[in-house]
Scaffold this active site. Structure first.
Site, PDB file in Angstrom:
ATOM      1  N   ARG A  30       0.822  -1.219   0.000  1.00  0.00           N
ATOM      2  CA  ARG A  30       0.000   0.000   0.000  1.00  0.00           C
ATOM      3  C   ARG A  30       0.852   1.264   0.000  1.00  0.00           C
ATOM      4  O   ARG A  30       0.460   2.269   0.599  1.00  0.00           O
ATOM      5  CB  ARG A  30      -0.957   0.021   1.205  1.00  0.00           C
ATOM      6  CG  ARG A  30      -2.022  -1.058   1.193  1.00  0.00           C
ATOM      7  CD  ARG A  30      -3.104  -0.714   0.199  1.00  0.00           C
ATOM      8  NE  ARG A  30      -4.157  -1.709   0.189  1.00  0.00           N
ATOM      9  CZ  ARG A  30      -5.287  -1.630   0.874  1.00  0.00           C
ATOM     10  NH1 ARG A  30      -5.523  -0.587   1.621  1.00  0.00           N
ATOM     11  NH2 ARG A  30      -6.186  -2.587   0.789  1.00  0.00           N
TER      12      ARG A  30
ATOM     13  N   ARG B  44      -3.619   6.646   0.953  1.00  0.00           N
ATOM     14  CA  ARG B  44      -4.164   7.836   1.619  1.00  0.00           C
ATOM     15  C   ARG B  44      -3.223   8.547   2.588  1.00  0.00           C
ATOM     16  O   ARG B  44      -3.488   9.671   2.976  1.00  0.00           O
ATOM     17  CB  ARG B  44      -5.465   7.468   2.343  1.00  0.00           C
ATOM     18  CG  ARG B  44      -6.632   7.337   1.393  1.00  0.00           C
ATOM     19  CD  ARG B  44      -7.817   6.746   2.087  1.00  0.00           C
ATOM     20  NE  ARG B  44      -7.444   5.429   2.585  1.00  0.00           N
ATOM     21  CZ  ARG B  44      -8.227   4.676   3.334  1.00  0.00           C
ATOM     22  NH1 ARG B  44      -9.396   5.100   3.705  1.00  0.00           N
ATOM     23  NH2 ARG B  44      -7.817   3.486   3.728  1.00  0.00           N
TER      24      ARG B  44
ATOM     25  N   ARG C 191      -6.801  11.451  -6.113  1.00  0.00           N
ATOM     26  CA  ARG C 191      -8.063  10.736  -5.910  1.00  0.00           C
ATOM     27  C   ARG C 191      -9.236  11.720  -5.983  1.00  0.00           C
ATOM     28  O   ARG C 191     -10.284  11.408  -6.544  1.00  0.00           O
ATOM     29  CB  ARG C 191      -8.046  10.029  -4.567  1.00  0.00           C
ATOM     30  CG  ARG C 191      -9.307   9.245  -4.285  1.00  0.00           C
ATOM     31  CD  ARG C 191      -9.085   8.411  -3.055  1.00  0.00           C
ATOM     32  NE  ARG C 191     -10.288   7.728  -2.626  1.00  0.00           N
ATOM     33  CZ  ARG C 191     -11.077   8.184  -1.663  1.00  0.00           C
ATOM     34  NH1 ARG C 191     -10.828   9.322  -1.074  1.00  0.00           N
ATOM     35  NH2 ARG C 191     -12.134   7.486  -1.301  1.00  0.00           N
TER      36      ARG C 191
ATOM     37  N   ASP D 216      -6.657  -2.748  -7.406  1.00  0.00           N
ATOM     38  CA  ASP D 216      -7.183  -3.385  -6.209  1.00  0.00           C
ATOM     39  C   ASP D 216      -7.409  -4.867  -6.487  1.00  0.00           C
ATOM     40  O   ASP D 216      -7.549  -5.255  -7.649  1.00  0.00           O
ATOM     41  CB  ASP D 216      -8.500  -2.738  -5.758  1.00  0.00           C
ATOM     42  CG  ASP D 216      -8.795  -3.075  -4.312  1.00  0.00           C
ATOM     43  OD1 ASP D 216      -8.159  -2.489  -3.424  1.00  0.00           O
ATOM     44  OD2 ASP D 216      -9.617  -3.982  -4.064  1.00  0.00           O
TER      45      ASP D 216
ATOM     46  N   TYR E 121     -14.868 -11.997  -0.138  1.00  0.00           N
ATOM     47  CA  TYR E 121     -15.519 -10.709  -0.417  1.00  0.00           C
ATOM     48  C   TYR E 121     -16.770 -10.905  -1.275  1.00  0.00           C
ATOM     49  O   TYR E 121     -17.778 -10.226  -1.087  1.00  0.00           O
ATOM     50  CB  TYR E 121     -14.554  -9.766  -1.131  1.00  0.00           C
ATOM     51  CG  TYR E 121     -13.616  -9.034  -0.196  1.00  0.00           C
ATOM     52  CD1 TYR E 121     -14.077  -7.978   0.584  1.00  0.00           C
ATOM     53  CD2 TYR E 121     -12.288  -9.385  -0.077  1.00  0.00           C
ATOM     54  CE1 TYR E 121     -13.228  -7.292   1.449  1.00  0.00           C
ATOM     55  CE2 TYR E 121     -11.431  -8.710   0.778  1.00  0.00           C
ATOM     56  CZ  TYR E 121     -11.905  -7.671   1.537  1.00  0.00           C
ATOM     57  OH  TYR E 121     -11.070  -7.005   2.391  1.00  0.00           O
TER      58      TYR E 121
HETATM   59  O1  CP3 Z   1      -0.058  -1.670  -2.514  1.00  0.00           O
HETATM   60  C1  CP3 Z   1      -0.321  -0.723  -3.281  1.00  0.00           C
HETATM   61  O2  CP3 Z   1       0.043   0.456  -3.072  1.00  0.00           O
HETATM   62  C2  CP3 Z   1      -1.049  -1.039  -4.569  1.00  0.00           C
HETATM   63  C3  CP3 Z   1      -2.453  -0.903  -4.575  1.00  0.00           C
HETATM   64  C4  CP3 Z   1      -3.345  -1.798  -3.725  1.00  0.00           C
HETATM   65  C5  CP3 Z   1      -4.562  -1.328  -3.179  1.00  0.00           C
HETATM   66  N1  CP3 Z   1      -5.222  -2.375  -2.632  1.00  0.00           N
HETATM   67  C6  CP3 Z   1      -5.031   0.068  -3.265  1.00  0.00           C
HETATM   68  C7  CP3 Z   1      -6.144   0.508  -2.421  1.00  0.00           C
HETATM   69  C8  CP3 Z   1      -3.246  -3.157  -3.399  1.00  0.00           C
HETATM   70  C9  CP3 Z   1      -2.116  -4.132  -3.676  1.00  0.00           C
HETATM   71  C10 CP3 Z   1      -4.451  -3.504  -2.729  1.00  0.00           C
HETATM   72  C11 CP3 Z   1      -4.755  -4.870  -2.278  1.00  0.00           C
HETATM   73  C12 CP3 Z   1      -5.961  -5.117  -1.480  1.00  0.00           C
HETATM   74  N2  CP3 Z   1      -7.176  -4.529  -1.583  1.00  0.00           N
HETATM   75  C13 CP3 Z   1      -6.064  -6.140  -0.508  1.00  0.00           C
HETATM   76  C14 CP3 Z   1      -4.975  -7.128  -0.182  1.00  0.00           C
HETATM   77  C15 CP3 Z   1      -3.930  -6.575   0.675  1.00  0.00           C
HETATM   78  C16 CP3 Z   1      -4.371  -6.310   2.087  1.00  0.00           C
HETATM   79  O3  CP3 Z   1      -4.400  -5.122   2.452  1.00  0.00           O
HETATM   80  O4  CP3 Z   1      -4.662  -7.278   2.788  1.00  0.00           O
HETATM   81  C17 CP3 Z   1      -7.353  -6.092   0.009  1.00  0.00           C
HETATM   82  C18 CP3 Z   1      -7.919  -6.981   1.096  1.00  0.00           C
HETATM   83  C19 CP3 Z   1      -8.061  -5.080  -0.679  1.00  0.00           C
HETATM   84  C20 CP3 Z   1      -9.482  -4.700  -0.527  1.00  0.00           C
HETATM   85  C21 CP3 Z   1      -9.640  -3.289  -0.185  1.00  0.00           C
HETATM   86  N3  CP3 Z   1      -9.475  -2.255  -1.061  1.00  0.00           N
HETATM   87  C22 CP3 Z   1     -10.001  -2.753   1.074  1.00  0.00           C
HETATM   88  C23 CP3 Z   1     -10.282  -3.570   2.313  1.00  0.00           C
HETATM   89  C24 CP3 Z   1     -10.072  -1.364   0.915  1.00  0.00           C
HETATM   90  C25 CP3 Z   1     -10.546  -0.361   1.921  1.00  0.00           C
HETATM   91  C26 CP3 Z   1      -9.676  -0.215   3.065  1.00  0.00           C
HETATM   92  C27 CP3 Z   1      -8.624   0.783   2.794  1.00  0.00           C
HETATM   93  O5  CP3 Z   1      -7.453   0.499   3.005  1.00  0.00           O
HETATM   94  O6  CP3 Z   1      -9.007   1.893   2.388  1.00  0.00           O
HETATM   95  C28 CP3 Z   1      -9.678  -1.062  -0.410  1.00  0.00           C
HETATM   96  C29 CP3 Z   1      -9.516   0.270  -1.016  1.00  0.00           C
HETATM   97  C30 CP3 Z   1      -8.133   0.634  -1.421  1.00  0.00           C
HETATM   98  N4  CP3 Z   1      -7.313  -0.150  -2.165  1.00  0.00           N
HETATM   99  C31 CP3 Z   1      -7.482   1.873  -1.177  1.00  0.00           C
HETATM  100  C32 CP3 Z   1      -6.237   1.802  -1.818  1.00  0.00           C
HETATM  101  C33 CP3 Z   1      -5.178   2.882  -1.909  1.00  0.00           C
HETATM  102  C34 CP3 Z   1      -8.048   3.065  -0.448  1.00  0.00           C
HETATM  103  C35 CP3 Z   1      -8.872   3.822  -1.406  1.00  0.00           C
HETATM  104  C36 CP3 Z   1      -9.126   5.228  -0.976  1.00  0.00           C
HETATM  105  O7  CP3 Z   1      -9.936   5.431  -0.079  1.00  0.00           O
HETATM  106  O8  CP3 Z   1      -8.527   6.118  -1.587  1.00  0.00           O
END
Ligand code: CP3
Length: 359
Positions: free
Chosen positions: A27, A31, A40, A77, A154
């Site tokens: 990640r 944010r 964003r 994602d 999910y």
């Molecule tokens: O790692 C990186 O920087 C690359 C991008 C990436 C995102 N999600 C961007 C994202 C990667 C590799 C993921 C993987 C992901 N997404 C996982 C597996 C890794 C882990 O964390 O266990 C999972 C379970 C998700 C599902 C997901 N997507 C969740 C639970 C959420 C909301 C929670 C959160 O962290 O905001 C997202 C949204 C998400 N994916 C955001 C980002 C940058 C936040 C979006 C925002 O509000 O701007």
């Protein structure tokens, strides 16, 4: 301006001797960065950001430009696959990802098909192509997917979950239907990862965020067996056979031996795993990636430096009989992290890890 090529991460992942420990952070675009929040906002919402290759490229590059990390990860994602299957992903502010059309019945499962990676997920492949061009060899690009078990969780729950009542209910009550679901997701993941590599991804990571919620027997049957299919498919394909694959089961510390048995190249470790112990167990077979507690990044710079050193010391010297270590956190960096802490982390690892690598 031409930048010097940095392939340290790929060489480390192939088990080659390197001069210092490479670092990237799960990640790393997100944010906690004000420049991410600005893009964003410009995009309107998270999914539009993912679906606009130029913007996805811009946020992928942000942490590379700012901190000098050793690898870039595709901005996307794990939930793009179920979205392409028709479940309609929305990211609810303050709640996280939600599917408008979760999959709950056998009839709904039987209707699912494998999305065409270039047709239905073409925006991801376009992002990979745009990012590779923009990177121009500066650092390698990591592609990724969710594990079949995590994606299925999910899809059935319809959102994140604490207890996994619905997906585990399906697994216990209708194991055949659960397997049908996991198989169509696995076939989709394989097609998706192959397309990412064809588009330019140079290594792959499988995020099994929820595998650690299972009993050992159910982990083997409902998560690991499908990750095994993915590794097998990639390792026997002409295009993907040399692309390193890292498996990460959060909460999977007790299963490292069987994860290494899949034939993957590396294992991601969460912070509960003792790195020295993991090295003794599987370090001669797979590269280890991790595993500082992400919450350290929400504290002060001296805590970041101290804890980074503890991780480097826990892995210890790279002797040549072990495959090596890639520095990362034990899970994604959180929105509360201080950007300055990321700089302190990267500087510490890049300046201090050389002493653990023999000349
Ligand atoms: O790692 C990186 O920087 C690359 C991008 C990436 C995102 N999600 C961007 C994202 C990667 C590799 C993921 C993987 C992901 N997404 C996982 C597996 C890794 C882990 O964390 O266990 C999972 C379970 C998700 C599902 C997901 N997507 C969740 C639970 C959420 C909301 C929670 C959160 O962290 O905001 C997202 C949204 C998400 N994916 C955001 C980002 C940058 C936040 C979006 C925002 O509000 O701007």
């Amino acid at each position: 301006m031409t930048q010097m090529k940095n392939d340290l991460y790929l060489r480390a992942l192939k088990g080659e001797k390197v001069e210092r420990t490479p670092i990237w952070v799960m990640r790393q675009a997100g944010r906690y960065l004000p420049e991410y929040r600005a893009v964003r906002k410009q995009a309107g919402d998270f999914l539009t950001l993912c679906k606009t290759p130029e913007l996805a490229c811009e946020v992928t590059m942000q942490p590379i430009d700012r901190f000098g990390l050793d690898a870039a990860i595709l901005f996307s994602d794990i939930l793009t696959i179920p979205d392409a299957m028709g479940l309609e992903l929305v990211l609810e502010e303050g709640i996280g990802p939600v599917f408008n059309k979760p999959v709950r019945t056998v009839a709904e499962i039987n209707k699912l098909g494998v999305p065409d990676a270039e047709q239905d997920l073409g925006y991801v492949m376009d992002a990979v192509r745009v990012i590779r061009k923009e990177l121009d060899g500066r650092v390698p690009l990591i592609g990724f997917t969710g594990s079949p078990w995590t994606l299925a969780s999910y899809m059935v729950e319809g959102s994140g979950s604490k207890e996994f009542r619905r997906i585990k209910g399906l697994m216990f009550e209708s194991p055949a239907a659960a397997r049908t679901l996991l198989q169509v997701v696995t076939d989709s993941v394989i097609t998706y990862l192959k397309a990412q590599v064809a588009a330019g991804a140079q290594s792959l990571m499988v995020f099994d965020t929820w595998g650690g919620m299972l009993s050992t027997a159910n982990y083997q049957t409902f998560s690991l067996a499908y990750m095994q299919q993915i590794v097998d498919a990639l390792k026997t394909d002409e295009v993907t056979k040399d692309t390193p694959v890292v498996l990460f089961t959060k909460g999977g510390g007790q299963w490292l031996e069987m994860m290494a048995d899949t034939g993957c190249d590396g294992l991601g470790l969460d912070w509960t795993v003792d790195l020295a112990n993991a090295k003794a167990r599987v370090g001669d077979r797979v590269v280890l990636q991790g595993n500082m507690d992400p919450v350290v990044m929400n504290t002060g710079e001296s805590q970041v430096r101290d804890n980074a050193m503890l991780v480097l010391e826990a892995y210890g010297n790279h002797s040549g009989s072990d495959k090596g270590h890639i520095f990362n956190l034990g899970h994604g960096i959180q929105p509360f992290a201080q950007p300055d802490n990321m700089q302190a982390l990267v500087t510490t690892v890049q300046s201090q890890s050389g002493q653990f690598h023999s000349k």
